[in-house]
Design an enzyme around this catalytic site. Structure first.
Site, PDB file in Angstrom:
ATOM      1  CD1 TRP A  99     -63.199 -88.690  24.498  1.00  0.00           C
ATOM      2  CD2 TRP A  99     -64.958 -89.791  25.329  1.00  0.00           C
ATOM      3  NE1 TRP A  99     -62.964 -88.916  25.828  1.00  0.00           N
ATOM      4  CE2 TRP A  99     -64.020 -89.582  26.368  1.00  0.00           C
ATOM      5  CE3 TRP A  99     -66.141 -90.462  25.617  1.00  0.00           C
ATOM      6  CZ2 TRP A  99     -64.235 -90.034  27.668  1.00  0.00           C
ATOM      7  CZ3 TRP A  99     -66.357 -90.919  26.916  1.00  0.00           C
ATOM      8  CH2 TRP A  99     -65.416 -90.699  27.917  1.00  0.00           C
ATOM      9  CG  ASP A 166     -67.727 -84.509  22.325  1.00  0.00           C
ATOM     10  OD1 ASP A 166     -67.626 -83.609  23.164  1.00  0.00           O
ATOM     11  OD2 ASP A 166     -67.530 -85.715  22.578  1.00  0.00           O
ATOM     12  CE  LYS A 190     -63.517 -84.790  30.391  1.00  0.00           C
ATOM     13  NZ  LYS A 190     -64.166 -85.243  29.177  1.00  0.00           N
TER      14      LYS A 190
HETATM   15  C1  LIG Z   1     -64.956 -86.619  28.776  1.00  0.00           C
HETATM   16  C2  LIG Z   1     -65.469 -86.630  27.383  1.00  0.00           C
HETATM   17  C3  LIG Z   1     -66.712 -87.199  27.053  1.00  0.00           C
HETATM   18  C4  LIG Z   1     -67.578 -87.915  28.064  1.00  0.00           C
HETATM   19  O1  LIG Z   1     -68.226 -87.034  28.855  1.00  0.00           O
HETATM   20  P1  LIG Z   1     -69.257 -87.517  29.980  1.00  0.00           P
HETATM   21  O2  LIG Z   1     -69.780 -86.212  30.456  1.00  0.00           O
HETATM   22  O3  LIG Z   1     -68.473 -88.285  30.991  1.00  0.00           O
HETATM   23  O4  LIG Z   1     -70.293 -88.358  29.327  1.00  0.00           O
HETATM   24  C5  LIG Z   1     -67.123 -87.113  25.745  1.00  0.00           C
HETATM   25  N1  LIG Z   1     -66.381 -86.530  24.794  1.00  0.00           N
HETATM   26  C6  LIG Z   1     -65.185 -85.971  25.077  1.00  0.00           C
HETATM   27  C7  LIG Z   1     -64.405 -85.311  23.991  1.00  0.00           C
HETATM   28  C8  LIG Z   1     -64.699 -86.006  26.372  1.00  0.00           C
HETATM   29  O5  LIG Z   1     -63.499 -85.453  26.669  1.00  0.00           O
END
Ligand SMILES: *Cc1c(COP(=O)(O)O)cnc(C)c1O
Length: 356
Positions: A99, A166, A190
């Protein structure tokens, strides 16, 4: 048979969230209409957004001067929105996994990117410790929890420049000091809600500093000014997110969550370290994610991987197959996963050990 949901995302949600959202899909706020068919500008739905924002602020103890917004596009759209809105000349990034790499790739469209450290040399199985954040960067970007590789930054970093994080997969899993961050963002799927809504917590004073023109929808200020109502927000996932936030509050808030999360993670890593068949992919306990526990078959037992996967699946363990970049297994222990599910997985690991 009881199912234990270890999916990495979309992933387990509290029953409270699922039941209340299901009810609202039939009859939202006693309107006699489905949540799917009401105006996002109805006073009943505006109240949902306002309450969700208020609970974000309360649960995370967000100081004054920050906005909370709900967007579409997933965390992946934030990989471009962050540099679009913040990167004037140069940004610094910490590369801790897939990511992070995607975020770095997008930032390069907008300016110079200084990758201050990377753990790619060891397939991202640790968090780099020795790095200097350049004082002339417009911001420093981190991924606090590396969902795929199972590492986590479990403390709030001190950064001389605005810190952007993030937190897709560890938001609300432990108390954080929001004042140390300029922007925190994440996809909700998540630890908060079904897929479709993205949250962003933004310190208002970091905006408006870049020279470039920013398309309306990709400009944070647009959504802040209109309270997430510039265009139609993802109504159903926002409602579901509110239910999870209420559930968090009813269950003692984030400090209480963290206690349980520590217990769950210690229990599973403890078994992985003890059981001769398994090995954690992240060697340093200080870097191990509490949310995504990655493990493989130990040396000498590699041939048993498929057998263990089948054995566990037959006993109700869902979603423990590892990501293809790591292999082996990954058990995700998000807030909504009860301790009993971890106990059940540990028991299955012990039973399997006895068959070898
Ligand atoms: C799942 C995830 C993403 C991607 O998220 P989307 O909503 O599918 O774009 C980005 N960063 C992390 C840390 C993730 O776990």
């Amino acid at each position: 048979m009881k199912k234990h949901n270890f999916y990495a995302g979309p992933s387990i949600l509290p029953q409270y969230t699922i039941e209340n959202t299901a009810k609202a899909l039939h009859n939202f706020a006693e309107m006699g209409l489905s949540l799917m068919e009401i105006s996002h500008r109805s006073k009943q739905f505006i109240a949902v957004v306002e309450e969700a924002q208020a609970l974000f602020k309360e649960l995370l103890n967000i100081p004054d001067g920050y906005s909370v917004i709900f967007l579409g596009g997933g965390a992946s759209t934030q990989f471009c929105m962050v540099p679009y809105n913040l990167l004037g000349k140069k940004a610094a990034y910490l590369n801790t996994g897939a990511w992070s790499k995607k975020a770095i790739k997008e930032a390069k469209f907008f300016g110079e990117v200084d990758v201050v450290a990377s753990s790619e040399d060891k397939n991202f199985n640790y968090i780099p410790k020795d790095f200097t954040i350049p004082a002339d960067a417009d911001y420093f970007h981190i991924t606090t929890n590396n969902t795929i590789f199972g590492t986590e930054i479990l403390h709030d970093i001190d950064s001389p420049v605005p810190l952007v994080a993030d937190m897709s997969s560890d938001i609300f899993s432990r108390p954080i000091d929001v004042s140390k961050y300029a922007i925190i963002y994440g996809g909700a799927q998540k630890n908060l809600a079904p897929a479709g809504v993205t949250f962003a917590i933004i310190r208002n004073d970091v905006l408006g500093k870049v020279e470039r023109a920013i398309p309306t929808m990709l400009k944070y200020q647009t959504h802040i000014d209109k309270d997430s109502m510039f265009n139609t927000p993802p109504v159903v996932p926002i409602f579901a997110a509110l239910q999870t936030l209420k559930w968090l509050k009813q269950n003692g808030g984030i400090a209480e969550m963290e206690k349980i999360n520590i217990k769950k993670a210690e229990m599973l890593y403890g078994e992985i370290d003890r059981n001769k068949l398994f090995k954690a992919t992240v060697p340093d306990p200080a870097d191990r994610s509490r949310m995504n526990v990655c493990f493989v078959m130990n040396e000498g037992f590699e041939g048993h991987e498929k057998a263990f996967n089948d054995f566990a699946t037959e006993r109700g363990m869902i979603g423990i197959k590892g990501h293809r970049d790591v292999g082996g297994f990954r058990a995700s222990l998000y807030n909504a996963l009860p301790l009993e599910s971890v106990e059940a997985l540990v028991k299955v690991m012990q039973e399997f050990e006895n068959t070898i």
